[in-house]
Design a protein around this motif. Structure first.
Motif, mmCIF file in Angstrom:
data_model
loop_
_atom_site.group_PDB
_atom_site.id
_atom_site.type_symbol
_atom_site.label_atom_id
_atom_site.label_comp_id
_atom_site.label_asym_id
_atom_site.label_seq_id
_atom_site.Cartn_x
_atom_site.Cartn_y
_atom_site.Cartn_z
ATOM 1 N N ILE A 12 -7.578 -3.361 3.753
ATOM 2 C CA ILE A 12 -6.960 -2.658 2.625
ATOM 3 C C ILE A 12 -7.616 -1.298 2.424
ATOM 4 O O ILE A 12 -6.943 -0.289 2.180
ATOM 5 N N ALA A 13 -8.954 -1.250 2.524
ATOM 6 C CA ALA A 13 -9.674 0.008 2.295
ATOM 7 C C ALA A 13 -9.256 1.085 3.284
ATOM 8 O O ALA A 13 -9.003 2.237 2.899
ATOM 9 N N SER A 14 -9.161 0.737 4.569
ATOM 10 C CA SER A 14 -8.826 1.749 5.569
ATOM 11 C C SER A 14 -7.369 2.188 5.468
ATOM 12 O O SER A 14 -7.067 3.388 5.464
ATOM 13 N N VAL A 15 -6.452 1.228 5.369
ATOM 14 C CA VAL A 15 -5.029 1.582 5.308
ATOM 15 C C VAL A 15 -4.709 2.327 4.019
ATOM 16 O O VAL A 15 -3.952 3.316 4.021
ATOM 17 N N ASN A 16 -5.291 1.898 2.909
ATOM 18 C CA ASN A 16 -5.032 2.573 1.642
ATOM 19 C C ASN A 16 -5.575 4.000 1.655
ATOM 20 O O ASN A 16 -4.936 4.921 1.131
ATOM 21 N N TYR A 17 -6.745 4.203 2.252
ATOM 22 C CA TYR A 17 -7.292 5.559 2.344
ATOM 23 C C TYR A 17 -6.377 6.469 3.157
ATOM 24 O O TYR A 17 -6.108 7.612 2.765
ATOM 25 N N ILE A 18 -5.893 5.978 4.283
ATOM 26 C CA ILE A 18 -5.038 6.798 5.145
ATOM 27 C C ILE A 18 -3.738 7.163 4.437
ATOM 28 O O ILE A 18 -3.346 8.333 4.382
ATOM 29 N N LEU A 19 -3.053 6.161 3.873
ATOM 30 C CA LEU A 19 -1.763 6.425 3.230
ATOM 31 C C LEU A 19 -1.933 7.292 1.985
ATOM 32 O O LEU A 19 -1.151 8.232 1.765
ATOM 33 N N LEU A 27 0.816 -1.218 0.000
ATOM 34 C CA LEU A 27 0.000 0.000 0.000
ATOM 35 C C LEU A 27 0.844 1.261 0.000
ATOM 36 O O LEU A 27 0.384 2.311 -0.461
ATOM 37 N N LEU A 28 2.075 1.197 0.496
ATOM 38 C CA LEU A 28 2.977 2.339 0.327
ATOM 39 C C LEU A 28 3.334 2.532 -1.138
ATOM 40 O O LEU A 28 3.445 3.672 -1.622
ATOM 41 N N LEU A 29 3.524 1.438 -1.865
ATOM 42 C CA LEU A 29 3.744 1.540 -3.314
ATOM 43 C C LEU A 29 2.546 2.187 -4.003
ATOM 44 O O LEU A 29 2.696 3.042 -4.886
ATOM 45 N N VAL A 30 1.348 1.782 -3.585
ATOM 46 C CA VAL A 30 0.134 2.367 -4.160
ATOM 47 C C VAL A 30 0.043 3.854 -3.822
ATOM 48 O O VAL A 30 -0.307 4.684 -4.677
ATOM 49 N N ALA A 31 0.358 4.216 -2.584
ATOM 50 C CA ALA A 31 0.252 5.620 -2.167
ATOM 51 C C ALA A 31 1.271 6.499 -2.877
ATOM 52 O O ALA A 31 0.969 7.640 -3.259
ATOM 53 N N LEU A 32 2.490 5.990 -3.071
ATOM 54 C CA LEU A 32 3.498 6.765 -3.799
ATOM 55 C C LEU A 32 3.076 6.994 -5.242
ATOM 56 O O LEU A 32 3.249 8.094 -5.792
ATOM 57 N N LEU A 33 2.543 5.956 -5.872
ATOM 58 C CA LEU A 33 2.010 6.148 -7.221
ATOM 59 C C LEU A 33 0.808 7.086 -7.213
ATOM 60 O O LEU A 33 0.633 7.901 -8.131
ATOM 61 N N GLY A 34 -0.022 6.981 -6.159
ATOM 62 C CA GLY A 34 -1.194 7.836 -6.077
ATOM 63 C C GLY A 34 -0.863 9.311 -5.948
ATOM 64 O O GLY A 34 -1.604 10.163 -6.465
ATOM 65 N N SER A 35 0.232 9.638 -5.275
ATOM 66 C CA SER A 35 0.618 11.047 -5.173
ATOM 67 C C SER A 35 0.969 11.623 -6.532
ATOM 68 O O SER A 35 0.639 12.779 -6.838
ATOM 69 N N VAL A 36 1.625 10.819 -7.376
ATOM 70 C CA VAL A 36 1.899 11.268 -8.744
ATOM 71 C C VAL A 36 0.603 11.357 -9.543
ATOM 72 O O VAL A 36 0.417 12.265 -10.363
ATOM 73 N N THR A 37 -0.316 10.418 -9.296
ATOM 74 C CA THR A 37 -1.586 10.424 -10.026
ATOM 75 C C THR A 37 -2.370 11.700 -9.760
ATOM 76 O O THR A 37 -2.867 12.337 -10.699
ATOM 77 N N VAL A 38 -2.501 12.101 -8.487
ATOM 78 C CA VAL A 38 -3.300 13.286 -8.184
ATOM 79 C C VAL A 38 -2.632 14.558 -8.706
ATOM 80 O O VAL A 38 -3.316 15.503 -9.119
ATOM 81 N N ILE A 39 -1.303 14.596 -8.714
ATOM 82 C CA ILE A 39 -0.604 15.753 -9.285
ATOM 83 C C ILE A 39 -0.923 15.882 -10.763
ATOM 84 O O ILE A 39 -1.244 16.960 -11.271
ATOM 85 N N THR A 40 -0.824 14.765 -11.481
ATOM 86 C CA THR A 40 -1.073 14.793 -12.929
ATOM 87 C C THR A 40 -2.551 15.003 -13.241
ATOM 88 O O THR A 40 -2.881 15.680 -14.223
ATOM 89 N N VAL A 41 -3.443 14.436 -12.420
ATOM 90 C CA VAL A 41 -4.878 14.623 -12.660
ATOM 91 C C VAL A 41 -5.255 16.093 -12.540
ATOM 92 O O VAL A 41 -6.006 16.629 -13.368
#
Length: 377
Positions: free
Chosen positions: A251-258, A185-199
């Motif tokens: 997964i839902a709770s931890v992924n949302y937080i990270l 989920l840290l891998l997902v969150a790191l990718l997600g930070s790039v996703t929201v920047i680009t979105v």
């Protein structure tokens, strides 16, 4: 100045309503698609759900909801939109409580749903604080301004640290088989930070293009669009791998937080969304975000877990035919002439021990038995 402040709050309101509307639609659509899958369970063709109207209706609502979320980034700051994903979890809890009620006594009901309702209240309060005290910075993100943000040293340092952290986590995940939930989920969150920047960048450039200022012919638009699509695909891949190993509620709770933490951090570093905010507004915003975290955790923590199937097998010694039984038989089977293995009841408070006759007939060399005497005769 008053006119600008009024326009800023109006844009925040539009972005917030679009994000809430999108998250509610996504939650409803996922529940509709799950209902369609349940109805066709046991079908021989696994692709049969593509032919159902229920699945396609859910897919339409998902597309509409994600489109609303995408447009919301063009009106409101990134840090304001990120915590609103708690609305999706809250909507799923409400739908599950309404359409799948469980009959129970008042005491059992309070024990079963007390923390969930507390989590819902905290999530609603946290969303309100996040919106009321969120950043109010609005900037027409044209291609030139996005490039200016991108080449700034804080952003470059942030991206370098993020790439290093991602590579290290990916090394441990792939090479060391460290498939812990926090790593995935840290891998997902790191990718997600790039996703929201680009979105946010892509959505703002599309809005400016529709207003008459062409932005699509700039190279930065293509770079942002490709990064957005690539990070979304890899996020989905890592999330699917996590769902195979861990419970979806966890997964839902931890992924949302990270994901929210990294999204807020990305908005603060890349778009400088907290640049003009005072300490009181930042503290209240962080308090609201923390309330959302706790609320989502309590809602998902009290979701009813499905019981795993742990069969036990009895084999008749006369014909050697195995028979698989359920985990909770109403009456104990007859074990004469049989032996068994496996778990009977998955209960940590009690254990069942079955007598198993493992003694084998012994024979001594040099001692004739009845069959030997007959043969000699």
């Amino acid at each position: 100045m008053e006119r600008q402040d009024e326009d800023s709050y109006t844009n925040n309101l539009i972005g917030t309503l679009l994000a809430i509307f999108g998250n509610v639609l996504v939650s409803i659509s996922l529940n509709i698609q799950k209902y369609g899958h349940v109805n066709i369970v046991g079908a021989k063709d696994p692709r049969v759900f593509y032919r159902t109207k229920t699945w396609w209706f859910g897919f339409f609502l998902t597309s509409l909801g994600e489109g609303a979320n995408f447009v919301s980034y063009a009106f409101a700051p990134l840090s304001l939109i990120a915590p609103l994903n708690a609305v999706s979890v809250l909507t799923s809890f409400i739908l599950g409580f309404i359409f799948m009620p469980e009959k129970s006594r008042s005491k059992d009901f309070a024990k079963r749903y007390g923390l969930s309702f507390l989590g819902a209240v905290l999530a609603i309060g946290g969303v309100y604080l996040s919106v009321a005290f969120g950043p109010n910075l609005h900037e027409n993100l044209s291609a030139e301004i996005i490039v200016r943000h991108l080449v700034g040293w804080p952003v470059l340092l942030y991206l370098v640290l993020e790439v290093i952290a991602f590579c290290l986590l990916l090394y441990f995940y792939k090479e060391r088989n460290a498939n812990y939930l926090i790593i995935v989920l840290l891998l997902v969150a790191l990718l997600g930070s790039v996703t929201v920047i680009t979105v946010k960048a892509v959505s703002n450039m599309l809005v400016l293009t529709m207003e008459g200022s062409m932005q699509l012919d700039y190279p930065i638009f293509s770079v942002m669009f490709v990064c957005m699509v690539a990070t979304v695909i890899f996020q989905a891949r890592f999330l699917s791998q996590a769902c195979k190993l861990y419970d979806t509620c966890l997964i839902a709770s931890v992924n949302y937080i990270l994901s929210t933490i990294f999204a807020v951090l990305a908005g603060a570093v890349f778009y400088l969304e907290f640049k003009n905010e005072d300490a009181l507004h930042i503290s209240m915003f962080l308090l609201g975000t923390a309330a959302c975290f706790l609320g989502v955790f309590l809602i998902t923590k009290n979701r009813k877990r499905s019981k795993t199937f742990e069969p036990y097998v009895t084999i008749n010694m006369s014909n050697g035919v195995p028979t698989i039984h359920s985990t909770s038989p109403e009456a104990p089977p007859n074990f004469s002439g049989t032996f068994s293995y496996g778990a009977l009841v998955n209960d940590s408070t009690s254990s069942t021990h079955l007598p198993v006759n493992v003694e084998q007939p012994t024979s001594c060399t040099g001692v004739p038995n009845e069959a030997t005497d007959r043969k000699e005769d």
